[in-house]
Scaffold this motif. Structure first.
Motif, PDB file in Angstrom:
ATOM      1  N   LYS A   1      72.210  12.719  11.814  1.00  0.00           N
ATOM      2  CA  LYS A   1      71.935  12.213  10.468  1.00  0.00           C
ATOM      3  C   LYS A   1      71.479  10.769  10.629  1.00  0.00           C
ATOM      4  O   LYS A   1      72.084  10.016  11.402  1.00  0.00           O
ATOM      5  N   LEU A   2      70.437  10.381   9.926  1.00  0.00           N
ATOM      6  CA  LEU A   2      70.000   8.989   9.914  1.00  0.00           C
ATOM      7  C   LEU A   2      70.493   8.368   8.612  1.00  0.00           C
ATOM      8  O   LEU A   2      70.285   8.935   7.540  1.00  0.00           O
ATOM      9  N   ARG A   3      71.147   7.226   8.736  1.00  0.00           N
ATOM     10  CA  ARG A   3      71.697   6.566   7.539  1.00  0.00           C
ATOM     11  C   ARG A   3      71.531   5.053   7.665  1.00  0.00           C
ATOM     12  O   ARG A   3      71.303   4.518   8.743  1.00  0.00           O
ATOM     13  N   ALA A   4      71.622   4.377   6.519  1.00  0.00           N
ATOM     14  CA  ALA A   4      71.466   2.927   6.502  1.00  0.00           C
ATOM     15  C   ALA A   4      72.566   2.276   7.346  1.00  0.00           C
ATOM     16  O   ALA A   4      73.652   2.834   7.498  1.00  0.00           O
ATOM     17  N   MET A   5      72.254   1.095   7.898  1.00  0.00           N
ATOM     18  CA  MET A   5      73.252   0.364   8.680  1.00  0.00           C
ATOM     19  C   MET A   5      73.759  -0.827   7.878  1.00  0.00           C
ATOM     20  O   MET A   5      73.053  -1.357   7.026  1.00  0.00           O
ATOM     21  N   GLY A   6      74.995  -1.239   8.163  1.00  0.00           N
ATOM     22  CA  GLY A   6      75.585  -2.385   7.457  1.00  0.00           C
ATOM     23  C   GLY A   6      76.487  -3.170   8.382  1.00  0.00           C
ATOM     24  O   GLY A   6      76.599  -2.862   9.574  1.00  0.00           O
ATOM     25  N   PRO A   7      77.160  -4.198   7.836  1.00  0.00           N
ATOM     26  CA  PRO A   7      77.981  -5.096   8.647  1.00  0.00           C
ATOM     27  C   PRO A   7      79.070  -4.381   9.450  1.00  0.00           C
ATOM     28  O   PRO A   7      79.439  -4.832  10.534  1.00  0.00           O
ATOM     29  N   ASP A   8      79.567  -3.249   8.955  1.00  0.00           N
ATOM     30  CA  ASP A   8      80.620  -2.530   9.681  1.00  0.00           C
ATOM     31  C   ASP A   8      80.113  -1.961  11.013  1.00  0.00           C
ATOM     32  O   ASP A   8      80.912  -1.553  11.857  1.00  0.00           O
TER      33      ASP A   8
ATOM     34  N   ASN B   1      66.191  -2.135   3.503  1.00  0.00           N
ATOM     35  CA  ASN B   1      65.164  -1.258   4.059  1.00  0.00           C
ATOM     36  C   ASN B   1      63.984  -1.148   3.098  1.00  0.00           C
ATOM     37  O   ASN B   1      64.169  -0.971   1.892  1.00  0.00           O
ATOM     38  N   GLY B   2      62.794  -1.267   3.635  1.00  0.00           N
ATOM     39  CA  GLY B   2      61.582  -1.163   2.825  1.00  0.00           C
ATOM     40  C   GLY B   2      60.442  -0.686   3.698  1.00  0.00           C
ATOM     41  O   GLY B   2      60.622  -0.444   4.906  1.00  0.00           O
ATOM     42  N   TYR B   3      59.275  -0.609   3.110  1.00  0.00           N
ATOM     43  CA  TYR B   3      58.152   0.028   3.799  1.00  0.00           C
ATOM     44  C   TYR B   3      57.855  -0.596   5.176  1.00  0.00           C
ATOM     45  O   TYR B   3      57.618   0.101   6.145  1.00  0.00           O
ATOM     46  N   GLY B   4      57.891  -1.938   5.237  1.00  0.00           N
ATOM     47  CA  GLY B   4      57.500  -2.613   6.477  1.00  0.00           C
ATOM     48  C   GLY B   4      58.569  -2.614   7.554  1.00  0.00           C
ATOM     49  O   GLY B   4      58.287  -2.945   8.704  1.00  0.00           O
ATOM     50  N   ASP B   5      59.787  -2.255   7.196  1.00  0.00           N
ATOM     51  CA  ASP B   5      60.868  -2.277   8.184  1.00  0.00           C
ATOM     52  C   ASP B   5      62.017  -1.396   7.707  1.00  0.00           C
ATOM     53  O   ASP B   5      62.755  -1.771   6.798  1.00  0.00           O
ATOM     54  N   VAL B   6      62.134  -0.239   8.308  1.00  0.00           N
ATOM     55  CA  VAL B   6      63.208   0.670   7.916  1.00  0.00           C
ATOM     56  C   VAL B   6      64.066   0.986   9.142  1.00  0.00           C
ATOM     57  O   VAL B   6      63.554   1.419  10.172  1.00  0.00           O
TER      58      VAL B   6
ATOM     59  N   LEU C   1      61.557   2.165  12.152  1.00  0.00           N
ATOM     60  CA  LEU C   1      60.105   2.194  11.959  1.00  0.00           C
ATOM     61  C   LEU C   1      59.751   0.825  11.408  1.00  0.00           C
ATOM     62  O   LEU C   1      60.247   0.444  10.340  1.00  0.00           O
ATOM     63  N   ARG C   2      58.921   0.086  12.119  1.00  0.00           N
ATOM     64  CA  ARG C   2      58.614  -1.279  11.674  1.00  0.00           C
ATOM     65  C   ARG C   2      57.107  -1.524  11.656  1.00  0.00           C
ATOM     66  O   ARG C   2      56.342  -0.767  12.236  1.00  0.00           O
ATOM     67  N   ASP C   3      56.769  -2.604  10.959  1.00  0.00           N
ATOM     68  CA  ASP C   3      55.372  -3.053  10.871  1.00  0.00           C
ATOM     69  C   ASP C   3      54.449  -2.010  10.258  1.00  0.00           C
ATOM     70  O   ASP C   3      53.252  -1.981  10.585  1.00  0.00           O
ATOM     71  N   ALA C   4      54.986  -1.173   9.389  1.00  0.00           N
ATOM     72  CA  ALA C   4      54.125  -0.214   8.681  1.00  0.00           C
ATOM     73  C   ALA C   4      53.237  -0.971   7.697  1.00  0.00           C
ATOM     74  O   ALA C   4      53.690  -1.929   7.053  1.00  0.00           O
ATOM     75  N   GLU C   5      52.004  -0.560   7.605  1.00  0.00           N
ATOM     76  CA  GLU C   5      51.077  -1.167   6.638  1.00  0.00           C
ATOM     77  C   GLU C   5      50.377  -0.060   5.886  1.00  0.00           C
ATOM     78  O   GLU C   5      49.803   0.839   6.511  1.00  0.00           O
ATOM     79  N   PRO C   6      50.408  -0.115   4.540  1.00  0.00           N
ATOM     80  CA  PRO C   6      49.758   0.944   3.769  1.00  0.00           C
ATOM     81  C   PRO C   6      48.257   1.010   4.037  1.00  0.00           C
ATOM     82  O   PRO C   6      47.652   2.081   3.972  1.00  0.00           O
ATOM     83  N   GLU C   7      47.654  -0.148   4.378  1.00  0.00           N
ATOM     84  CA  GLU C   7      46.199  -0.166   4.606  1.00  0.00           C
ATOM     85  C   GLU C   7      45.812   0.673   5.822  1.00  0.00           C
ATOM     86  O   GLU C   7      44.749   1.291   5.852  1.00  0.00           O
ATOM     87  N   THR C   8      46.672   0.655   6.857  1.00  0.00           N
ATOM     88  CA  THR C   8      46.331   1.380   8.083  1.00  0.00           C
ATOM     89  C   THR C   8      47.100   2.692   8.212  1.00  0.00           C
ATOM     90  O   THR C   8      46.692   3.577   8.958  1.00  0.00           O
ATOM     91  N   GLY C   9      48.241   2.801   7.529  1.00  0.00           N
ATOM     92  CA  GLY C   9      49.071   3.999   7.664  1.00  0.00           C
ATOM     93  C   GLY C   9      49.724   4.101   9.038  1.00  0.00           C
ATOM     94  O   GLY C   9      50.109   5.190   9.468  1.00  0.00           O
ATOM     95  N   CYS C  10      49.843   2.971   9.729  1.00  0.00           N
ATOM     96  CA  CYS C  10      50.424   2.983  11.082  1.00  0.00           C
ATOM     97  C   CYS C  10      51.747   2.224  11.106  1.00  0.00           C
ATOM     98  O   CYS C  10      51.919   1.259  10.364  1.00  0.00           O
TER      99      CYS C  10
ATOM    100  N   ARG D   1      59.160  12.463  10.948  1.00  0.00           N
ATOM    101  CA  ARG D   1      58.931  13.342   9.793  1.00  0.00           C
ATOM    102  C   ARG D   1      59.067  12.538   8.493  1.00  0.00           C
ATOM    103  O   ARG D   1      58.263  12.667   7.578  1.00  0.00           O
ATOM    104  N   TYR D   2      60.087  11.669   8.469  1.00  0.00           N
ATOM    105  CA  TYR D   2      60.277  10.786   7.320  1.00  0.00           C
ATOM    106  C   TYR D   2      59.043   9.883   7.138  1.00  0.00           C
ATOM    107  O   TYR D   2      58.542   9.699   6.028  1.00  0.00           O
ATOM    108  N   GLY D   3      58.560   9.335   8.240  1.00  0.00           N
ATOM    109  CA  GLY D   3      57.391   8.451   8.174  1.00  0.00           C
ATOM    110  C   GLY D   3      56.161   9.166   7.640  1.00  0.00           C
ATOM    111  O   GLY D   3      55.435   8.627   6.804  1.00  0.00           O
TER     112      GLY D   3
END
Ligand SMILES: CC(C)(COP(=O)(O)OP(=O)(O)OC[C@H]1O[C@@H](n2cnc3c(N)ncnc32)[C@H](O)[C@@H]1OP(=O)(O)O)[C@@H](O)C(=O)NCCC(=O)NCCS
Length: 182
Positions: free
Chosen positions: A9-16, A55-60, A78-87, A114-116
């Protein structure tokens, strides 16, 4: 929102999660083929996890948890995503060494890609891996990544210089048990 693979399972990370992350980052075996940067105290790792932008588009960033034991074993990003390039660029490590070679890394790579492709509408996911990182190369290849080039002598470890392999996965190329996913 959690994202489910077959075994992880992939889940958000936090201080814990700071203690696990700090421990992995100080394990030379885990960091053998990765840029290890400068050592940071546990408190700084906790602060980073607390204060990093959500977490957001450019860095998840996701923690990887085993489905069976609900145990945090690593992270994938997944980092450095750009909507202009889709990479976007992929980083992963499984920090709990007793979990290596059990398919969790490959499943996490497939799941985040798959998420990307589905959620972020990416066209391509790229990464680089040190040529000697047999496990990494194998996991990426199983997920469908193909070699696109070789960066010569760019990674220094154990007194020597190593090449890095550039790999890429296009939408529609994701593989599960040797077959295209869809
Ligand atoms: C690289 C990594 C993510 C792979 O995850 P994993 O869960 O160990 O990999 P998997 O179990 O999915 O294995 C994928 C394949 O590689 C093989 N493999 C894994 N580690 C291996 C190793 N050290 N040597 C040889 N083969 C290896 C597995 O046997 C499997 O092949 P198979 O299905 O044909 O049997 C994980 O080992 C890791 O995080 N290592 C340390 C950090 C790192 O190198 N990160 C990547 C930086 S680019």
């Amino acid at each position: 929102m959690n994202i489910f693979g077959e075994t992880v399972k992939l889940r958000a990370m936090g201080p814990d999660d700071a203690e696990s992350l700090w421990r992995w980052n100080h394990d030379p075996e885990v960091m053998r083929w990765m840029d290890d940067g400068y050592a940071q105290p546990l408190e700084r790792v906790r602060t980073w996890l607390t204060e990093r932008p959500r977490n957001g588009y450019g860095d998840v960033l996701f923690g990887i948890e085993t489905l069976a034991e609900q145990r945090l074993i690593g992270l994938v990003r997944l980092r450095d995503a750009e909507p202009e390039t889709g990479c976007a660029e992929l980083d992963i490590y499984v920090g709990e060494k007793d979990c290596w070679g059990k398919g969790f890394g490959t499943d996490a790579v497939r799941t985040v890609c798959r998420y990307g492709f589905d959620k972020m509408r990416l066209h391509k996911v790229s990464l680089t891996v040190v040529a000697g990182n047999v496990g990494g190369l194998r996991a990426y290849t199983k997920a469908g990544f193909v070699e696109e080039g070789r960066l010569r002598s760019v990674f220094r470890r154990d007194g020597g210089w190593h090449d890095k392999i550039a790999m890429g996965l296009l939408e529609g190329e994701l593989r599960q048990r040797g077959k295209l996913v869809r």
